[in-house]
Design a protein around this motif. Structure first.
Motif, PDB file in Angstrom:
ATOM      1  N   SER A 237      -7.649  70.558  33.226  1.00  0.00           N
ATOM      2  CA  SER A 237      -6.369  70.915  32.626  1.00  0.00           C
ATOM      3  C   SER A 237      -5.245  70.276  33.426  1.00  0.00           C
ATOM      4  O   SER A 237      -4.845  70.806  34.459  1.00  0.00           O
ATOM      5  CB  SER A 237      -6.191  72.434  32.577  1.00  0.00           C
ATOM      6  N   GLY A 238      -4.759  69.150  32.936  1.00  0.00           N
ATOM      7  CA  GLY A 238      -3.603  68.522  33.544  1.00  0.00           C
ATOM      8  C   GLY A 238      -2.362  68.811  32.742  1.00  0.00           C
ATOM      9  O   GLY A 238      -1.620  67.905  32.355  1.00  0.00           O
ATOM     10  N   SER A 239      -2.124  70.094  32.477  1.00  0.00           N
ATOM     11  CA  SER A 239      -1.071  70.497  31.551  1.00  0.00           C
ATOM     12  C   SER A 239       0.266  70.659  32.263  1.00  0.00           C
ATOM     13  O   SER A 239       0.325  70.945  33.460  1.00  0.00           O
ATOM     14  CB  SER A 239      -1.451  71.802  30.856  1.00  0.00           C
ATOM     15  N   PHE A 240       1.340  70.495  31.516  1.00  0.00           N
ATOM     16  CA  PHE A 240       2.680  70.710  32.045  1.00  0.00           C
ATOM     17  C   PHE A 240       2.965  72.196  32.249  1.00  0.00           C
ATOM     18  O   PHE A 240       3.792  72.569  33.072  1.00  0.00           O
ATOM     19  CB  PHE A 240       3.726  70.093  31.107  1.00  0.00           C
ATOM     20  N   ILE A 241       2.294  73.042  31.478  1.00  0.00           N
ATOM     21  CA  ILE A 241       2.418  74.494  31.608  1.00  0.00           C
ATOM     22  C   ILE A 241       1.053  75.030  31.998  1.00  0.00           C
ATOM     23  O   ILE A 241       0.056  74.795  31.301  1.00  0.00           O
ATOM     24  CB  ILE A 241       2.895  75.131  30.287  1.00  0.00           C
ATOM     25  N   GLU A 242       0.994  75.749  33.115  1.00  0.00           N
ATOM     26  CA  GLU A 242      -0.286  76.203  33.639  1.00  0.00           C
ATOM     27  C   GLU A 242      -1.036  77.054  32.614  1.00  0.00           C
ATOM     28  O   GLU A 242      -0.490  78.004  32.053  1.00  0.00           O
ATOM     29  CB  GLU A 242      -0.075  77.022  34.920  1.00  0.00           C
ATOM     30  N   GLY A 243      -2.275  76.684  32.375  1.00  0.00           N
ATOM     31  CA  GLY A 243      -3.115  77.439  31.452  1.00  0.00           C
ATOM     32  C   GLY A 243      -2.892  77.117  29.994  1.00  0.00           C
ATOM     33  O   GLY A 243      -3.529  77.728  29.130  1.00  0.00           O
ATOM     34  N   SER A 244      -2.009  76.187  29.696  1.00  0.00           N
ATOM     35  CA  SER A 244      -1.718  75.863  28.301  1.00  0.00           C
ATOM     36  C   SER A 244      -2.914  75.166  27.662  1.00  0.00           C
ATOM     37  O   SER A 244      -3.357  74.123  28.123  1.00  0.00           O
ATOM     38  CB  SER A 244      -0.492  74.944  28.230  1.00  0.00           C
ATOM     39  N   THR A 245      -3.423  75.755  26.580  1.00  0.00           N
ATOM     40  CA  THR A 245      -4.567  75.160  25.890  1.00  0.00           C
ATOM     41  C   THR A 245      -4.173  74.537  24.554  1.00  0.00           C
ATOM     42  O   THR A 245      -5.046  74.117  23.796  1.00  0.00           O
ATOM     43  CB  THR A 245      -5.691  76.201  25.692  1.00  0.00           C
ATOM     44  N   ILE A 246      -2.870  74.495  24.246  1.00  0.00           N
ATOM     45  CA  ILE A 246      -2.432  73.617  23.171  1.00  0.00           C
ATOM     46  C   ILE A 246      -2.280  72.204  23.734  1.00  0.00           C
ATOM     47  O   ILE A 246      -2.291  71.218  23.008  1.00  0.00           O
ATOM     48  CB  ILE A 246      -1.117  74.101  22.510  1.00  0.00           C
ATOM     49  N   GLU A 247      -2.140  72.099  25.063  1.00  0.00           N
ATOM     50  CA  GLU A 247      -2.236  70.814  25.727  1.00  0.00           C
ATOM     51  C   GLU A 247      -3.725  70.491  25.922  1.00  0.00           C
ATOM     52  O   GLU A 247      -4.557  71.396  25.995  1.00  0.00           O
ATOM     53  CB  GLU A 247      -1.501  70.853  27.061  1.00  0.00           C
ATOM     54  N   LEU A 248      -4.055  69.203  26.020  1.00  0.00           N
ATOM     55  CA  LEU A 248      -5.455  68.809  26.088  1.00  0.00           C
ATOM     56  C   LEU A 248      -6.120  69.381  27.336  1.00  0.00           C
ATOM     57  O   LEU A 248      -5.652  69.180  28.457  1.00  0.00           O
ATOM     58  CB  LEU A 248      -5.584  67.283  26.089  1.00  0.00           C
ATOM     59  N   SER A 249      -7.195  70.104  27.116  1.00  0.00           N
ATOM     60  CA  SER A 249      -7.967  70.672  28.215  1.00  0.00           C
ATOM     61  C   SER A 249      -9.405  70.835  27.747  1.00  0.00           C
ATOM     62  O   SER A 249      -9.711  70.703  26.552  1.00  0.00           O
ATOM     63  CB  SER A 249      -7.400  72.042  28.636  1.00  0.00           C
ATOM     64  N   CYS A 250     -10.280  71.102  28.674  1.00  0.00           N
ATOM     65  CA  CYS A 250     -11.652  71.464  28.298  1.00  0.00           C
ATOM     66  C   CYS A 250     -12.225  72.348  29.388  1.00  0.00           C
ATOM     67  O   CYS A 250     -11.860  72.240  30.565  1.00  0.00           O
ATOM     68  CB  CYS A 250     -12.527  70.233  28.055  1.00  0.00           C
ATOM     69  N   ASP A 251     -13.093  73.230  29.008  1.00  0.00           N
ATOM     70  CA  ASP A 251     -13.706  74.142  29.967  1.00  0.00           C
ATOM     71  C   ASP A 251     -14.976  74.713  29.375  1.00  0.00           C
ATOM     72  O   ASP A 251     -15.224  74.622  28.166  1.00  0.00           O
ATOM     73  CB  ASP A 251     -12.736  75.269  30.347  1.00  0.00           C
ATOM     74  N   GLY A 252     -15.768  75.318  30.219  1.00  0.00           N
ATOM     75  CA  GLY A 252     -16.993  75.951  29.766  1.00  0.00           C
ATOM     76  C   GLY A 252     -17.738  76.570  30.927  1.00  0.00           C
ATOM     77  O   GLY A 252     -17.604  76.122  32.078  1.00  0.00           O
ATOM     78  N   PRO A 253     -18.535  77.612  30.670  1.00  0.00           N
ATOM     79  CA  PRO A 253     -19.318  78.253  31.728  1.00  0.00           C
ATOM     80  C   PRO A 253     -20.547  77.426  32.072  1.00  0.00           C
ATOM     81  O   PRO A 253     -21.156  76.793  31.203  1.00  0.00           O
ATOM     82  CB  PRO A 253     -19.702  79.599  31.101  1.00  0.00           C
ATOM     83  N   LEU A 254     -20.890  77.416  33.333  1.00  0.00           N
ATOM     84  CA  LEU A 254     -22.086  76.707  33.784  1.00  0.00           C
ATOM     85  C   LEU A 254     -23.312  77.576  33.507  1.00  0.00           C
ATOM     86  O   LEU A 254     -23.865  78.219  34.394  1.00  0.00           O
ATOM     87  CB  LEU A 254     -21.971  76.346  35.262  1.00  0.00           C
ATOM     88  N   ARG A 255     -23.683  77.615  32.267  1.00  0.00           N
ATOM     89  CA  ARG A 255     -24.870  78.336  31.820  1.00  0.00           C
ATOM     90  C   ARG A 255     -25.373  77.663  30.552  1.00  0.00           C
ATOM     91  O   ARG A 255     -24.631  76.968  29.870  1.00  0.00           O
ATOM     92  CB  ARG A 255     -24.551  79.817  31.568  1.00  0.00           C
ATOM     93  N   GLU A 256     -26.639  77.848  30.260  1.00  0.00           N
ATOM     94  CA  GLU A 256     -27.208  77.236  29.059  1.00  0.00           C
ATOM     95  C   GLU A 256     -26.473  77.738  27.828  1.00  0.00           C
ATOM     96  O   GLU A 256     -26.060  78.890  27.763  1.00  0.00           O
ATOM     97  CB  GLU A 256     -28.706  77.560  28.971  1.00  0.00           C
ATOM     98  N   PRO A 257     -26.237  76.869  26.828  1.00  0.00           N
ATOM     99  CA  PRO A 257     -26.747  75.499  26.658  1.00  0.00           C
ATOM    100  C   PRO A 257     -25.816  74.430  27.228  1.00  0.00           C
ATOM    101  O   PRO A 257     -25.866  73.297  26.815  1.00  0.00           O
ATOM    102  CB  PRO A 257     -26.846  75.374  25.146  1.00  0.00           C
ATOM    103  N   TYR A 258     -24.942  74.808  28.187  1.00  0.00           N
ATOM    104  CA  TYR A 258     -23.980  73.887  28.798  1.00  0.00           C
ATOM    105  C   TYR A 258     -23.066  73.301  27.723  1.00  0.00           C
ATOM    106  O   TYR A 258     -23.066  72.114  27.442  1.00  0.00           O
ATOM    107  CB  TYR A 258     -24.704  72.805  29.596  1.00  0.00           C
TER     108      TYR A 258
END
Length: 419
Positions: free
Chosen positions: A368-389
């Protein structure tokens, strides 16, 4: 785009041709939603003085009151609660649910167990003070069918068996599940089904990631209370703090009392210098959400060409700004996430590292290189390290940025030896 392998450049050209008709459909949707917002701004006589905001107690904030009327009209509800003091979407959801529920009541999720942060609010995960469990509020759910759809037989059985169900909750987006997000048409069906069995139950919708993704919203079809976040669609990357609730008058009044204090409620809550952001963000939300959806369509088409399991597919209906990509193992998931970070406007020099985050049970990788911390209308990606990844790609203020970042992420993840 310079510096890409020839094979990848040809794939991008193929994707551009493949998705062009679908992008044109999104343009029509944006046009429709933009017209509705513009009409409301004109109808409510939005003026420069409405952008000033308030300090101290925040009483008699004319701009705030006008914006809440616009939100209520757009979502076809009685009223709205918009405050920078609603820190996150989870905070808005928690405020709404605690406003409706009392000790001995049952909160029932008909769309399966909610995502990690709401589990912590309820008290079925983590070890936190002040949860619903602490207050004697019960929780129940019916898990979804293997195909990710609502188990209506199971829902009916629970609704008929439990006299203490006060709130039936619907989670529109997928959270950290691999199911498809629910369309407004599907939510309309859920609401109608519940009303047949419990006509007076409160129906609550977690609408985060959903606003402006279609031309209709769940409140058009009888949802009593709905929560959303300005860090997602409705803020369009402009809003620096805040979330919102829309719904029935008595429930919004209860939410105001829960957020502030009984007897004060909606009358207070200073907006500081945020009003310009709110008005401009909501005005730009149809366009920005449209670009984010276009980016998701591009992601789906290109990553499917790379042999990955994606959901939704590029040509399937869209009801939020989330694109799921299943990598099957951690290494490519972490590498792709890192490449997105490296093609962000801010902190491009940072390498994301899986780590524990407040509100989540598993380690999470996040770019997340967003201008507003935590903003997910800005391009971001995330996910938990668990199956199915599974990596969840969200947002993007501009289609061009999404296209550049995702294409280079594919190059760095799958064509590293050719660069």
């Amino acid at each position: 785009m310079a510096g890409l392998p020839a094979k990848l450049q040809n794939m991008v050209k193929e994707v551009d041709q493949q998705i062009a008709p679908r992008l044109a459909e999104i343009d029509e949707q944006v046009l429709y939603n933009q017209q509705r917002v513009l009409d409301l701004y004109r109808e409510h006589h939005v003026a420069e003085e409405d952008l000033v905001g308030s300090t101290g107690y925040g009483t008699d904030d004319i701009g705030r009151d006008k914006l809440e009327s616009i939100f209520a009209d757009y979502f076809k509800t009685d009223d709205a609660l918009i405050r920078p003091q609603l820190a996150t979407g989870t905070h808005a959801i928690s405020t709404g649910l605690f406003a409706c529920l009392r000790p001995g009541d049952t909160l029932y999720y008909m769309t399966g167990t909610p995502y990690d942060t709401i589990q912590e609010v309820i008290g079925i995960a983590g070890d936190n003070p002040g949860t619903m469990k602490d207050f004697g509020i019960d929780f129940d759910t019916t898990e979804l069918l293997p195909n990710g759809k609502v188990d209506y037989d199971g829902v009916a059985a629970k609704l008929r068996a439990n006299d203490h169900i006060k709130v039936v909750a619907i989670q529109r987006s997928c959270g950290y599940a691999t199911r498809a997000s629910f369309t407004v048409a599907e939510i309309k069906e859920m609401i109608a089904f519940v009303r047949q069995i419990l006509p007076n139950v409160i129906i609550f919708v977690d609408n985060c990631y959903g606003e402006f993704s279609e031309t209709e919203e769940p409140t058009f079809y009888g949802a009593d209370l709905m929560a959303g976040s300005f860090f997602k669609n409705a803020g369009a990357g402009f809003v620096k703090s805040g979330s919102f609730l829309v719904g029935r008058q008595d429930l919004i009044d209860a939410c105001g009392a829960r957020l502030m204090a009984p007897g004060i409620g909606k009358a207070e809550g200073a907006t500081y210098a945020y009003m310009r952001d709110y008005f401009e963000g909501f005005f730009m939300a149809p366009h920005t959400t449209g670009d984010a959806i276009k980016g998701a369509i591009f992601e789906a088409a290109l990553l499917e060409k790379m042999g990955l399991d994606v959901s939704p597919k590029w040509d399937e209906p869209r009801t939020d700004i989330v694109q799921k990509v299943i990598f099957g193992k951690p290494e490519p998931m972490i590498k792709f996430c890192g490449a997105i970070q490296h093609h962000s406007a801010l902190n491009a020099f940072v390498d994301p590292i899986p780590s524990h985050m407040d509100g989540y049970e598993d380690k999470v990788i996040m770019a997340s290189g967003s201008f507003i911390e935590g903003s997910t209308i800005e391009l971001s990606c995330d996910g938990p390290l668990r199956e199915p990844y599974c990596l969840y790609i969200q947002g993007g203020l501009a289609y061009a940025h999404i296209k550049v970042a995702v294409t280079h992420a594919v190059a760095e993840t799958f064509f590293a030896e050719e660069q």
